[in-house]
Design a protein around this motif. Structure first.
Motif, PDB file in Angstrom:
ATOM      1  N   MET A 279      40.689   9.456  11.926  1.00  0.00           N
ATOM      2  CA  MET A 279      40.299  10.076  13.185  1.00  0.00           C
ATOM      3  C   MET A 279      39.055   9.371  13.700  1.00  0.00           C
ATOM      4  SD  MET A 279      39.035  13.955  13.737  1.00  0.00           S
ATOM      5  CE  MET A 279      38.020  14.353  15.117  1.00  0.00           C
ATOM      6  N   ALA A 280      39.163   8.757  14.834  1.00  0.00           N
ATOM      7  CA  ALA A 280      38.018   8.070  15.428  1.00  0.00           C
ATOM      8  C   ALA A 280      37.657   8.749  16.748  1.00  0.00           C
ATOM      9  CB  ALA A 280      38.347   6.602  15.668  1.00  0.00           C
ATOM     10  N   LEU A 281      36.379   8.965  16.919  1.00  0.00           N
ATOM     11  CA  LEU A 281      35.913   9.567  18.166  1.00  0.00           C
ATOM     12  C   LEU A 281      35.770   8.500  19.239  1.00  0.00           C
ATOM     13  CD1 LEU A 281      33.142  11.990  16.865  1.00  0.00           C
ATOM     14  CD2 LEU A 281      35.482  12.539  17.468  1.00  0.00           C
ATOM     15  N   THR A 282      35.853   8.938  20.466  1.00  0.00           N
ATOM     16  CA  THR A 282      35.671   8.047  21.612  1.00  0.00           C
ATOM     17  C   THR A 282      34.337   8.362  22.285  1.00  0.00           C
ATOM     18  OG1 THR A 282      36.703   9.581  23.175  1.00  0.00           O
ATOM     19  CG2 THR A 282      38.177   8.051  21.986  1.00  0.00           C
ATOM     20  N   PRO A 283      33.870   7.486  23.164  1.00  0.00           N
ATOM     21  CA  PRO A 283      32.634   7.815  23.900  1.00  0.00           C
ATOM     22  C   PRO A 283      32.739   9.124  24.673  1.00  0.00           C
ATOM     23  CG  PRO A 283      33.139   5.491  24.128  1.00  0.00           C
ATOM     24  CD  PRO A 283      34.311   6.119  23.424  1.00  0.00           C
ATOM     25  N   ASN A 284      33.940   9.452  25.160  1.00  0.00           N
ATOM     26  CA  ASN A 284      34.122  10.735  25.867  1.00  0.00           C
ATOM     27  C   ASN A 284      33.896  11.914  24.928  1.00  0.00           C
ATOM     28  OD1 ASN A 284      34.716   9.476  28.285  1.00  0.00           O
ATOM     29  ND2 ASN A 284      36.926   9.582  27.983  1.00  0.00           N
ATOM     30  N   ASP A 285      34.341  11.783  23.666  1.00  0.00           N
ATOM     31  CA  ASP A 285      34.117  12.842  22.676  1.00  0.00           C
ATOM     32  C   ASP A 285      32.626  13.054  22.443  1.00  0.00           C
ATOM     33  OD1 ASP A 285      36.874  13.251  22.258  1.00  0.00           O
ATOM     34  OD2 ASP A 285      36.933  11.635  20.764  1.00  0.00           O
ATOM     35  N   VAL A 286      31.888  11.966  22.322  1.00  0.00           N
ATOM     36  CA  VAL A 286      30.442  12.069  22.097  1.00  0.00           C
ATOM     37  C   VAL A 286      29.772  12.715  23.299  1.00  0.00           C
ATOM     38  CG1 VAL A 286      28.316  10.761  21.735  1.00  0.00           C
ATOM     39  CG2 VAL A 286      30.396  10.130  20.501  1.00  0.00           C
ATOM     40  N   ASP A 287      30.187  12.348  24.505  1.00  0.00           N
ATOM     41  CA  ASP A 287      29.611  12.964  25.712  1.00  0.00           C
ATOM     42  C   ASP A 287      29.881  14.462  25.739  1.00  0.00           C
ATOM     43  OD1 ASP A 287      28.706  10.488  26.525  1.00  0.00           O
ATOM     44  OD2 ASP A 287      30.387  10.141  27.926  1.00  0.00           O
ATOM     45  N   ARG A 288      31.099  14.847  25.357  1.00  0.00           N
ATOM     46  CA  ARG A 288      31.442  16.281  25.349  1.00  0.00           C
ATOM     47  C   ARG A 288      30.631  17.034  24.301  1.00  0.00           C
ATOM     48  NH1 ARG A 288      34.865  20.207  23.475  1.00  0.00           N
ATOM     49  NH2 ARG A 288      35.825  21.511  25.050  1.00  0.00           N
ATOM     50  N   ILE A 289      30.497  16.449  23.114  1.00  0.00           N
ATOM     51  CA  ILE A 289      29.704  17.083  22.055  1.00  0.00           C
ATOM     52  C   ILE A 289      28.252  17.213  22.493  1.00  0.00           C
ATOM     53  CG2 ILE A 289      28.812  16.779  19.711  1.00  0.00           C
ATOM     54  CD1 ILE A 289      31.540  15.396  19.083  1.00  0.00           C
ATOM     55  N   ALA A 290      27.717  16.163  23.104  1.00  0.00           N
ATOM     56  CA  ALA A 290      26.332  16.201  23.584  1.00  0.00           C
ATOM     57  C   ALA A 290      26.172  17.283  24.652  1.00  0.00           C
ATOM     58  CB  ALA A 290      25.925  14.836  24.132  1.00  0.00           C
ATOM     59  N   HIS A 291      27.154  17.411  25.529  1.00  0.00           N
ATOM     60  CA  HIS A 291      27.092  18.448  26.563  1.00  0.00           C
ATOM     61  C   HIS A 291      27.099  19.843  25.932  1.00  0.00           C
ATOM     62  CE1 HIS A 291      27.813  20.613  30.283  1.00  0.00           C
ATOM     63  NE2 HIS A 291      28.852  21.195  29.689  1.00  0.00           N
ATOM     64  N   LEU A 292      27.994  20.051  24.953  1.00  0.00           N
ATOM     65  CA  LEU A 292      28.071  21.352  24.296  1.00  0.00           C
ATOM     66  C   LEU A 292      26.793  21.678  23.527  1.00  0.00           C
ATOM     67  CD1 LEU A 292      31.736  21.205  22.951  1.00  0.00           C
ATOM     68  CD2 LEU A 292      30.863  22.635  24.814  1.00  0.00           C
ATOM     69  N   ALA A 293      26.138  20.640  22.982  1.00  0.00           N
ATOM     70  CA  ALA A 293      24.901  20.839  22.234  1.00  0.00           C
ATOM     71  C   ALA A 293      23.678  20.820  23.141  1.00  0.00           C
ATOM     72  CB  ALA A 293      24.762  19.752  21.167  1.00  0.00           C
ATOM     73  N   ARG A 294      23.914  20.676  24.428  1.00  0.00           N
ATOM     74  CA  ARG A 294      22.829  20.627  25.414  1.00  0.00           C
ATOM     75  C   ARG A 294      21.852  19.486  25.108  1.00  0.00           C
ATOM     76  NH1 ARG A 294      26.266  23.679  27.151  1.00  0.00           N
ATOM     77  NH2 ARG A 294      25.927  25.774  27.911  1.00  0.00           N
ATOM     78  N   LEU A 295      22.431  18.308  24.794  1.00  0.00           N
ATOM     79  CA  LEU A 295      21.627  17.123  24.526  1.00  0.00           C
ATOM     80  C   LEU A 295      21.782  16.138  25.673  1.00  0.00           C
ATOM     81  CD1 LEU A 295      22.597  16.492  20.789  1.00  0.00           C
ATOM     82  CD2 LEU A 295      20.516  17.562  21.644  1.00  0.00           C
ATOM     83  N   ALA A 296      20.674  15.564  26.068  1.00  0.00           N
ATOM     84  CA  ALA A 296      20.703  14.527  27.088  1.00  0.00           C
ATOM     85  C   ALA A 296      20.550  13.194  26.377  1.00  0.00           C
ATOM     86  CB  ALA A 296      19.588  14.746  28.105  1.00  0.00           C
ATOM     87  N   LEU A 297      21.672  12.484  26.175  1.00  0.00           N
ATOM     88  CA  LEU A 297      21.644  11.217  25.464  1.00  0.00           C
ATOM     89  C   LEU A 297      21.734  10.062  26.446  1.00  0.00           C
ATOM     90  CD1 LEU A 297      24.146  11.966  22.541  1.00  0.00           C
ATOM     91  CD2 LEU A 297      21.660  12.167  22.516  1.00  0.00           C
ATOM     92  N   THR A 298      20.958   9.024  26.156  1.00  0.00           N
ATOM     93  CA  THR A 298      21.084   7.797  26.938  1.00  0.00           C
ATOM     94  C   THR A 298      22.348   7.075  26.474  1.00  0.00           C
ATOM     95  OG1 THR A 298      19.847   6.456  25.367  1.00  0.00           O
ATOM     96  CG2 THR A 298      18.567   7.595  27.080  1.00  0.00           C
ATOM     97  N   ASP A 299      22.735   6.032  27.199  1.00  0.00           N
ATOM     98  CA  ASP A 299      23.922   5.270  26.799  1.00  0.00           C
ATOM     99  C   ASP A 299      23.741   4.654  25.419  1.00  0.00           C
ATOM    100  OD1 ASP A 299      25.216   5.909  29.132  1.00  0.00           O
ATOM    101  OD2 ASP A 299      24.654   4.051  30.167  1.00  0.00           O
ATOM    102  N   ALA A 300      22.550   4.174  25.137  1.00  0.00           N
ATOM    103  CA  ALA A 300      22.280   3.568  23.829  1.00  0.00           C
ATOM    104  C   ALA A 300      22.358   4.624  22.729  1.00  0.00           C
ATOM    105  CB  ALA A 300      20.909   2.896  23.831  1.00  0.00           C
ATOM    106  N   GLN A 301      21.812   5.788  22.992  1.00  0.00           N
ATOM    107  CA  GLN A 301      21.869   6.869  22.003  1.00  0.00           C
ATOM    108  C   GLN A 301      23.311   7.335  21.787  1.00  0.00           C
ATOM    109  OE1 GLN A 301      19.119   9.517  23.995  1.00  0.00           O
ATOM    110  NE2 GLN A 301      17.522   9.139  22.450  1.00  0.00           N
TER     111      GLN A 301
END
Length: 99
Positions: free
Chosen positions: A1-23
């Motif tokens: 199971m590999a995550l995609t950048p969209n998965d990371v964006d969704r997880i960050a949104h749910l965790a209320r994290l503001a991540l830069t592209d590098a992060q």
């Protein structure tokens, strides 16, 4: 199971994290590395392997120091319930909080 950048964006949104592209890219690599490790652990044949009583038991002999299961104090229920506002059949009665 590999995550995609969209998965990371969704997880960050749910965790209320503001991540830069590098992060986000770093997080994607770390999360996929974690899932790779879990997958590798799932593929290990553990048939016939006894569970360890303690993690350190794998490298040294450990005897669990458990005390004997014996009664050390006598029952003081009546003494403890004397100060309770309401008791019935040895149980504390409390006001109903859920209707």
């Amino acid at each position: 199971m590999a995550l995609t950048p969209n998965d990371v964006d969704r997880i960050a949104h749910l965790a209320r994290l503001a991540l830069t592209d590098a992060q986000s890219e770093q997080m994607l690599v770390k999360l996929n590395g974690f899932f790779d490790l879990v997958q590798a652990m799932c593929e290990v044949d553990t048939q016939g392997v006894e569970p360890l009583p303690h993690p350190v038991a794998a490298i040294q002999d450990i005897t669990l120091r458990l005390r004997d299961d014996v009664v050390t104090e006598h029952n003081q229920r009546q003494a403890n319930q004397r100060s309770a506002p309401s008791v019935e059949d040895g149980l504390y009665l409390v006001p109903r909080v859920i209707e």
